[in-house]
Design an enzyme around this catalytic site. Sequence first.
Site, PDB file in Angstrom:
ATOM      1  N   LYS A 208      -9.828   0.273  -2.629  1.00  7.44           N
ATOM      2  CA  LYS A 208      -9.747   0.193  -1.157  1.00  7.44           C
ATOM      3  C   LYS A 208     -10.338   1.496  -0.447  1.00  7.44           C
ATOM      4  CE  LYS A 208      -6.849  -1.018   2.543  1.00  7.44           C
ATOM      5  NZ  LYS A 208      -5.612  -1.489   2.958  1.00  7.44           N
TER       6      LYS A 208
ATOM      7  N   LYS B 219      -6.657   3.518  -3.535  1.00  5.56           N
ATOM      8  CA  LYS B 219      -7.166   3.449  -2.158  1.00  5.56           C
ATOM      9  C   LYS B 219      -7.322   4.932  -1.838  1.00  5.56           C
ATOM     10  CE  LYS B 219      -5.199   2.329   2.459  1.00  5.56           C
ATOM     11  NZ  LYS B 219      -3.998   1.615   3.261  1.00  5.56           N
TER      12      LYS B 219
ATOM     13  N   ASP C  56       0.860  -1.323  -0.068  1.00 15.11           N
ATOM     14  CA  ASP C  56      -0.001  -0.066   0.098  1.00 15.11           C
ATOM     15  C   ASP C  56       1.090   1.228  -0.070  1.00 15.11           C
ATOM     16  OD1 ASP C  56      -1.748  -2.013   0.573  1.00 15.11           O
ATOM     17  OD2 ASP C  56      -3.220  -0.742   1.839  1.00 15.11           O
TER      18      ASP C  56
END
Length: 215
Positions: free
Chosen positions: A181, A152, A90
């Site tokens: 996400k 995300k 991430d």
Amino acid sequence: MRELNAYIDHTLLKAEATEADVRRLCEEARQYGFYAVCVSSGRVALCREALEGSGVKIAATVGFPLGSAATGAKAAEAALAVAAGAAEIDMVMDIGAMKEGCGRRLRQDIEAVVAAAAPAIVKVILETCLLTEEEVVRACLLAKEAGAAFVKTSTGFSTGGATARHVRLMRETVGESMGVKASGGIRTRAAALEMIEAGADRIGASASVAIVTGE
């Protein structure tokens, strides 16, 4: 729809988190069948040991939480995290480059992490609270061009977290070929379900147990 626990990246990114806290995170992930744990890159080896045989994946943050680290440093952090056992990365995008309209620099930053992380997948954290809607769209498209697997919403460390509006915009922009996400400020089952309804296929949360148990 999958069971709610299967959407969740059980997250612990506090600076003061101890080894005992990380082990507790992993035990909760085992108990509740969360999809993954999400931790700082330096905690990956500990999680790999704690989660052995569980099937729970490990996601590691890179360039967290500001996104302004040198590209080479981000790529090296990603490679080290994958070598230690991370299946997902991430990364925080270069938010300043996005604000400046430097798409080439931003795309190269993401491409470098994607290459360094292979075969692990990369999620690009946009920090949507700092972007206009036009910038969110452009960032999504650049992440897609650069080979990322997910976009995300947030780090959870800036001025705001996930909103259904941003999740919907991100899903509309990337289509079905990428994951979305939602992360940041999601603390209840209702909030998680709202994000999924808006188009999220993964939820990042530290309140994961409360989300799935309603407690």
